[in-house]
Write an enzyme that holds these catalytic residues in place. Sequence first.
Site, mmCIF file in Angstrom:
data_model
loop_
_atom_site.group_PDB
_atom_site.id
_atom_site.type_symbol
_atom_site.label_atom_id
_atom_site.label_comp_id
_atom_site.label_asym_id
_atom_site.label_seq_id
_atom_site.Cartn_x
_atom_site.Cartn_y
_atom_site.Cartn_z
ATOM 1 N N CYS A 1 6.110 -5.370 0.446
ATOM 2 C CA CYS A 1 6.287 -4.049 -0.161
ATOM 3 C C CYS A 1 6.181 -2.929 0.890
ATOM 4 O O CYS A 1 7.100 -2.779 1.690
ATOM 5 C CB CYS A 1 5.318 -3.872 -1.313
ATOM 6 S SG CYS A 1 5.903 -2.628 -2.472
ATOM 7 N N GLY B 1 0.861 -1.174 0.000
ATOM 8 C CA GLY B 1 0.000 0.000 0.000
ATOM 9 C C GLY B 1 0.895 1.221 0.000
ATOM 10 O O GLY B 1 1.809 1.306 -0.806
ATOM 11 N N GLU B 2 0.686 2.088 0.954
ATOM 12 C CA GLU B 2 1.518 3.286 1.056
ATOM 13 C C GLU B 2 2.017 3.361 2.492
ATOM 14 O O GLU B 2 1.237 3.546 3.419
ATOM 15 C CB GLU B 2 0.689 4.509 0.657
ATOM 16 C CG GLU B 2 1.501 5.573 -0.055
ATOM 17 C CD GLU B 2 2.443 6.289 0.888
ATOM 18 O OE1 GLU B 2 3.618 6.521 0.536
ATOM 19 O OE2 GLU B 2 2.003 6.584 2.020
ATOM 20 N N SER B 3 3.330 3.184 2.654
ATOM 21 C CA SER B 3 3.865 2.969 4.003
ATOM 22 C C SER B 3 3.684 4.184 4.914
ATOM 23 O O SER B 3 3.432 4.019 6.112
ATOM 24 C CB SER B 3 5.326 2.548 3.934
ATOM 25 O OG SER B 3 6.087 3.502 3.230
ATOM 26 N N GLU C 1 0.949 -12.027 -3.206
ATOM 27 C CA GLU C 1 -0.510 -12.209 -3.143
ATOM 28 C C GLU C 1 -1.164 -11.976 -4.504
ATOM 29 O O GLU C 1 -2.354 -12.241 -4.667
ATOM 30 C CB GLU C 1 -1.114 -11.290 -2.069
ATOM 31 C CG GLU C 1 -1.197 -9.809 -2.415
ATOM 32 C CD GLU C 1 0.142 -9.060 -2.315
ATOM 33 O OE1 GLU C 1 1.184 -9.718 -2.137
ATOM 34 O OE2 GLU C 1 0.135 -7.820 -2.444
ATOM 35 N N ARG D 1 13.040 3.467 -0.413
ATOM 36 C CA ARG D 1 11.708 3.437 -1.040
ATOM 37 C C ARG D 1 11.781 3.816 -2.514
ATOM 38 O O ARG D 1 12.597 4.650 -2.912
ATOM 39 C CB ARG D 1 10.768 4.392 -0.311
ATOM 40 C CG ARG D 1 10.482 3.953 1.101
ATOM 41 C CD ARG D 1 9.686 4.992 1.844
ATOM 42 N NE ARG D 1 8.372 5.174 1.262
ATOM 43 C CZ ARG D 1 7.577 6.204 1.551
ATOM 44 N NH1 ARG D 1 7.964 7.130 2.378
ATOM 45 N NH2 ARG D 1 6.394 6.296 0.989
ATOM 46 N N HIS E 1 4.940 -8.578 -4.600
ATOM 47 C CA HIS E 1 3.583 -8.867 -4.117
ATOM 48 C C HIS E 1 3.181 -10.317 -4.399
ATOM 49 O O HIS E 1 2.528 -10.591 -5.410
ATOM 50 C CB HIS E 1 2.575 -7.942 -4.811
ATOM 51 C CG HIS E 1 2.658 -6.530 -4.341
ATOM 52 N ND1 HIS E 1 1.824 -6.019 -3.371
ATOM 53 C CD2 HIS E 1 3.486 -5.531 -4.698
ATOM 54 C CE1 HIS E 1 2.139 -4.752 -3.161
ATOM 55 N NE2 HIS E 1 3.134 -4.427 -3.952
ATOM 56 N N ILE F 1 5.466 -3.300 -7.513
ATOM 57 C CA ILE F 1 4.683 -2.065 -7.666
ATOM 58 C C ILE F 1 5.341 -0.969 -6.830
ATOM 59 O O ILE F 1 5.263 -0.987 -5.601
ATOM 60 C CB ILE F 1 3.211 -2.259 -7.216
ATOM 61 C CG1 ILE F 1 2.568 -3.433 -7.971
ATOM 62 C CG2 ILE F 1 2.408 -0.974 -7.432
ATOM 63 C CD1 ILE F 1 1.197 -3.845 -7.459
ATOM 64 N N ARG F 2 6.028 -0.074 -7.506
ATOM 65 C CA ARG F 2 6.767 0.988 -6.789
ATOM 66 C C ARG F 2 7.496 0.420 -5.578
ATOM 67 O O ARG F 2 7.355 0.900 -4.443
ATOM 68 C CB ARG F 2 5.826 2.131 -6.407
ATOM 69 C CG ARG F 2 5.282 2.864 -7.641
ATOM 70 C CD ARG F 2 4.263 3.926 -7.307
ATOM 71 N NE ARG F 2 4.760 4.929 -6.373
ATOM 72 C CZ ARG F 2 5.642 5.885 -6.659
ATOM 73 N NH1 ARG F 2 6.140 5.966 -7.874
ATOM 74 N NH2 ARG F 2 6.015 6.753 -5.764
#
Length: 191
Positions: free
Chosen positions: A78, A47-49, A169, A105, A167, A131-132
Site C-alpha cells: 500500500c 501507512g501514509e506515504s 499482513e 494514490r 494489506h 485501505i485507501r
Amino acid sequence: MKTIGILALQGDFDAHRKAVERAGGRPVEVRTAKDLDACDGLIVPGGESTTMLKLLDIENLTEPLRQFAGRKPVFGTCAGAILLAHSVTSPTQPSLNLIDIDVERNAYGRQIDSRVAHVEAGGQPMEAVFIRAPKIRRVGPGSTILATYNGDPVWVEQGRHMVTTFHPELTPDSRVHERFLEKVSTLPSRA
Ligand code: GLN
C-alpha cells in the site's frame, strides 16, 4: 531462517511482524541504517506515504534504503508500494523507483475505500484488505502481475522486488509473505 526487516517509522509494521513469523521468517524492526545490516529482505508497510517519505529523510534512511534495494529484495504494501513505484500521482510525490509501475494514490475512492475484497491470484481467489489503496495505472514490461482485482493489477513483482496495493499482513492467508520469503531465499543478491 531469513531475517526480514520491517520499516518501523510509521504505519502498520506490527501486523507484518506476525505475518513474517507465520510465513517462517525472522522479523526485525528497522529504524536506522544500521538495522538494515542484519536484514536479508525489507518490508515497507502501509501507512501514509508522504509522512513515510519525510521520516525516511529525517532519519537519513533514504540513501541506505536505496543501497539495500540494489542488493536485496524489498516488498512494499500500500503506502510501501507507493514509495517503491516509478512514479506517483494524485498528488505527485517523489518515489524510490525500485519497481516499474506508476500508481495513483487513493484512486479507488469510495468504491473500495477500505474494504475486504476477493482478488484473483494465479487463478485462485484471495481475500484482500484495501485501505485507501493506490491504483496501479501502468505496469512496465519487466514486471509480472501476480494478482488482479476487477482487472487492475494489485500484486506485482519485478526482479527481487514486489508490491501489493492491499494489506496481506491483515489476513491469515500467508501466500504473499511466503512468496517474499521465497524471493529472499532464492534470488542471488547483486553486489
Ligand atoms: N493512502 C495512503 C497513501 O497514499 C496509503 C494507504 C495505506 O497504506 N493503507 O499514502
